[in-house]
Design a protein around this motif. Structure first.
Motif, PDB file in Angstrom:
ATOM      1  N   LYS A   1      32.552  23.636  19.205  1.00 22.82           N
ATOM      2  CA  LYS A   1      32.344  23.117  17.845  1.00 22.82           C
ATOM      3  C   LYS A   1      33.268  21.933  17.571  1.00 22.82           C
ATOM      4  O   LYS A   1      32.828  20.869  17.113  1.00 22.82           O
ATOM      5  CB  LYS A   1      32.599  24.224  16.827  1.00 22.82           C
ATOM      6  CG  LYS A   1      32.721  23.726  15.383  1.00 22.82           C
ATOM      7  CD  LYS A   1      33.395  24.746  14.477  1.00 22.82           C
ATOM      8  CE  LYS A   1      33.858  24.087  13.178  1.00 22.82           C
ATOM      9  NZ  LYS A   1      34.581  25.020  12.294  1.00 22.82           N
ATOM     10  N   TRP A   2      34.553  22.118  17.872  1.00 25.58           N
ATOM     11  CA  TRP A   2      35.513  21.067  17.583  1.00 25.58           C
ATOM     12  C   TRP A   2      35.403  19.892  18.552  1.00 25.58           C
ATOM     13  O   TRP A   2      35.599  18.732  18.172  1.00 25.58           O
ATOM     14  CB  TRP A   2      36.932  21.637  17.589  1.00 25.58           C
ATOM     15  CG  TRP A   2      37.282  22.195  16.243  1.00 25.58           C
ATOM     16  CD1 TRP A   2      37.357  23.511  15.885  1.00 25.58           C
ATOM     17  CD2 TRP A   2      37.563  21.433  15.067  1.00 25.58           C
ATOM     18  NE1 TRP A   2      37.681  23.613  14.549  1.00 25.58           N
ATOM     19  CE2 TRP A   2      37.815  22.356  14.023  1.00 25.58           C
ATOM     20  CE3 TRP A   2      37.642  20.077  14.786  1.00 25.58           C
ATOM     21  CZ2 TRP A   2      38.135  21.953  12.726  1.00 25.58           C
ATOM     22  CZ3 TRP A   2      37.956  19.667  13.488  1.00 25.58           C
ATOM     23  CH2 TRP A   2      38.201  20.603  12.482  1.00 25.58           C
TER      24      TRP A   2
ATOM     25  N   ASN B   1      42.764  17.096  11.028  1.00 26.79           N
ATOM     26  CA  ASN B   1      42.003  17.738  12.105  1.00 26.79           C
ATOM     27  C   ASN B   1      42.835  18.798  12.828  1.00 26.79           C
ATOM     28  O   ASN B   1      42.347  19.897  13.114  1.00 26.79           O
ATOM     29  CB  ASN B   1      41.525  16.688  13.110  1.00 26.79           C
ATOM     30  CG  ASN B   1      40.308  15.914  12.632  1.00 26.79           C
ATOM     31  OD1 ASN B   1      39.531  16.409  11.823  1.00 26.79           O
ATOM     32  ND2 ASN B   1      40.140  14.711  13.142  1.00 26.79           N
TER      33      ASN B   1
ATOM     34  N   ASP C   1      32.619  18.804  19.886  1.00 24.29           N
ATOM     35  CA  ASP C   1      31.469  18.023  19.407  1.00 24.29           C
ATOM     36  C   ASP C   1      31.848  17.203  18.180  1.00 24.29           C
ATOM     37  O   ASP C   1      31.495  16.020  18.071  1.00 24.29           O
ATOM     38  CB  ASP C   1      30.299  18.950  19.073  1.00 24.29           C
ATOM     39  CG  ASP C   1      29.676  19.580  20.305  1.00 24.29           C
ATOM     40  OD1 ASP C   1      29.973  19.119  21.427  1.00 24.29           O
ATOM     41  OD2 ASP C   1      28.914  20.558  20.154  1.00 24.29           O
ATOM     42  N   GLU C   2      32.581  17.843  17.247  1.00 27.20           N
ATOM     43  CA  GLU C   2      32.980  17.159  16.020  1.00 27.20           C
ATOM     44  C   GLU C   2      33.914  15.987  16.325  1.00 27.20           C
ATOM     45  O   GLU C   2      33.750  14.880  15.805  1.00 27.20           O
ATOM     46  CB  GLU C   2      33.674  18.150  15.085  1.00 27.20           C
ATOM     47  CG  GLU C   2      34.426  17.531  13.906  1.00 27.20           C
ATOM     48  CD  GLU C   2      33.537  16.789  12.919  1.00 27.20           C
ATOM     49  OE1 GLU C   2      34.047  15.877  12.237  1.00 27.20           O
ATOM     50  OE2 GLU C   2      32.326  17.108  12.847  1.00 27.20           O
TER      51      GLU C   2
ATOM     52  N   GLU D   1      32.194  13.086  18.084  1.00 24.36           N
ATOM     53  CA  GLU D   1      31.430  12.308  17.103  1.00 24.36           C
ATOM     54  C   GLU D   1      32.368  11.364  16.339  1.00 24.36           C
ATOM     55  O   GLU D   1      32.033  10.201  16.096  1.00 24.36           O
ATOM     56  CB  GLU D   1      30.709  13.253  16.139  1.00 24.36           C
ATOM     57  CG  GLU D   1      29.697  12.586  15.227  1.00 24.36           C
ATOM     58  CD  GLU D   1      28.476  12.052  15.961  1.00 24.36           C
ATOM     59  OE1 GLU D   1      27.771  11.207  15.366  1.00 24.36           O
ATOM     60  OE2 GLU D   1      28.223  12.455  17.108  1.00 24.36           O
ATOM     61  N   GLN D   2      33.532  11.870  15.968  1.00 20.48           N
ATOM     62  CA  GLN D   2      34.497  11.027  15.271  1.00 20.48           C
ATOM     63  C   GLN D   2      34.970   9.877  16.169  1.00 20.48           C
ATOM     64  O   GLN D   2      35.075   8.734  15.732  1.00 20.48           O
ATOM     65  CB  GLN D   2      35.695  11.866  14.829  1.00 20.48           C
ATOM     66  CG  GLN D   2      35.404  12.839  13.700  1.00 20.48           C
ATOM     67  CD  GLN D   2      36.656  13.581  13.233  1.00 20.48           C
ATOM     68  OE1 GLN D   2      37.773  13.113  13.421  1.00 20.48           O
ATOM     69  NE2 GLN D   2      36.465  14.745  12.630  1.00 20.48           N
TER      70      GLN D   2
END
Length: 433
Positions: free
Chosen positions: A190-191, A213, A193-194, A197-198
């Protein structure tokens, strides 16, 4: 049918230049080491217009390719990292006229500075000498018009490293104890991927966002329901490639988890700080450009600052163990190993063993790749001294090379773990008296 290749340019030495046109059209392949970190680092390069692709191949043929095209008496990390790149371009999965290979150059005395030369010779032997090989370094080595290492890129890369360190740190402290298996792995994905993206969209690198974060990552992992069963705690040290790369250490982390252990893998930021610190010391001792020293000091201070954010996030938001800062590891090694020992991992390797023993991870696997002399001196050569300072330290040095049987490596580790389990049982018995 393959497109018409871009006309290649060479410098005076015959090296193929990575041009601005190649940046637009070529895929940049780079070898795997630390999967969480490197996935995000790839996104940093993609943000700057490069078509970077991380190789995730694990075939046994990679080592054989390395042995075939790289000198077979070269160090094991060179055989694997260069072998993975050559194996990829020989696989048929890429247009060899639209691909370039990316590899780091430390610029120090370790043979890692020469991997790129070995890679080029290997490509020549394979009939692929026209493929550009691009050096990633901060020492000004081998410039290319199509590859610029700028301070903004470095800043984003450091953010990716600290995120990788955090995800690795909290995952390793949660995964062995989780009541609902798979929660830690799901949170990492999850993190990851996040954060990817950032990274891709020019976010996630400003100090305020980094702090936010890091805090949120820790809070998420702190919510995972854990059992209270004590586990044998095992630290991993060694040459940086075999320390982090599953391909290089025969999936050491997975093996230790299968033995019901909690794994502690020191973060990558300390190694980066070690390398920057060395550059500053070299300029102070032997002279050099004042501007270069200033840039190194700025990078060192910035990396230290975000490492402190990392530690604060864990302290303020969880019960997790907080890794030592670079400054503390350096202090632990004072008078134990000379700071002039800076080849490869140098004194830092010894310092990490001391830090692990101090923090309760006295069962240590020291990963020793074939051909890495500095690593054997700073690792295996310092084990007795570490035991003198921390008598409870239970250290095993394990050799990794293309001809080393996996079963022999695991048997050596199991012997170390048997001692670790005995020590844990004694410790629990003392507490229950």
């Amino acid at each position: 049918m393959a497109e018409k290749p871009i006309k290649i340019k060479r410098d005076k030495t015959g090296r193929v230049i990575f041009t601005k046109q190649m940046k637009k059209e070529y895929t940049l392949l780079f070898p795997m080491m630390a999967p969480i970190h490197f996935a995000m680092l790839g996104k940093v390069f993609n943000h700057y217009g490069y078509h970077a692709e991380l190789l995730t191949t694990t075939s046994p043929e990679i080592a054989q390719t390395g042995l075939k095209y790289i000198q077979n008496d070269m160090c094991y990390p060179a055989i694997l990292s260069c072998g993975q790149l050559i194996h990829a371009v020989l696989s048929g999965n890429y247009d060899v006229h639209k691909v370039a290979l990316l590899i780091s150059q430390t610029g120090g005395g370790c043979r890692a500075s020469n991997y790129i030369k070995l890679l080029r010779k290997g490509l020549d032997r394979a009939g692929l000498g026209f493929i550009p090989t691009v050096s990633i370094n901060v020492s000004g080595l081998e410039p290319n018009p199509g590859m610029k290492i700028t301070l903004p890129l470095i800043r984003r890369a450091l953010a990716a490293v600290i995120y990788g360190d955090m995800l690795m740190c909290v995952k390793n402290q949660v995964e062995p104890y989780e009541v609902h298996k798979g929660e830690a792995a799901a949170l990492v994905k999850k993190w990851q991927d996040e954060l990817c993206e950032q990274m891709l969209h020019a976010n996630g690198y400003k100090n305020k966002i980094i702090k936010q974060n890091l805090d949120n990552i820790v809070k998420d992992f702190a919510k995972v329901e854990l059992d209270n069963k004590p586990r044998v705690k095992v630290g991993i040290v060694g040459e940086i490639y075999v320390k982090y790369a599953a391909l290089g250490n025969n999936n050491l982390e997975d093996f230790l988890r299968s033995q019901d252990c909690e794994v502690n893998l020191p973060g990558m930021m300390n190694f980066i700080l070690f390398k920057i610190d060395n550059r500053i010391i070299d300029i102070d001792l032997y002279g050099g450009h004042k501007i270069k020293r200033l840039v190194c000091q700025i990078l060192f201070d910035y990396a230290t600052k975000i490492q402190n954010m990392f530690n604060t996030a864990i302290k303020e938001n969880s019960h997790f163990a907080v890794p030592a800062t670079y400054a503390h590891v350096k202090e632990l090694d004072k008078g134990v190993n000379g700071y002039g020992n800076r080849m490869g991992e140098g004194w830092l390797l010894t310092g990490e063993m001391l830090e692990l023993a101090e923090s309760g991870y006295g069962n240590i696997v020291c990963t020793q790749p074939f051909g890495c002399l500095p690593n054997h001196i700073s690792g295996k050569g310092m084990m007795r001294k570490v035991r003198e300072l921390y008598p409870e330290a239970n250290i095993v040095a394990v050799d990794y090379d293309a001809g080393a049987p996996k079963v022999n490596q695991e048997n050596r580790i199991k012997l170390m773990l048997s001692i670790g389990k005995e020590n844990l049982e004694k410790e629990l018995a003392e507490k229950n008296k």
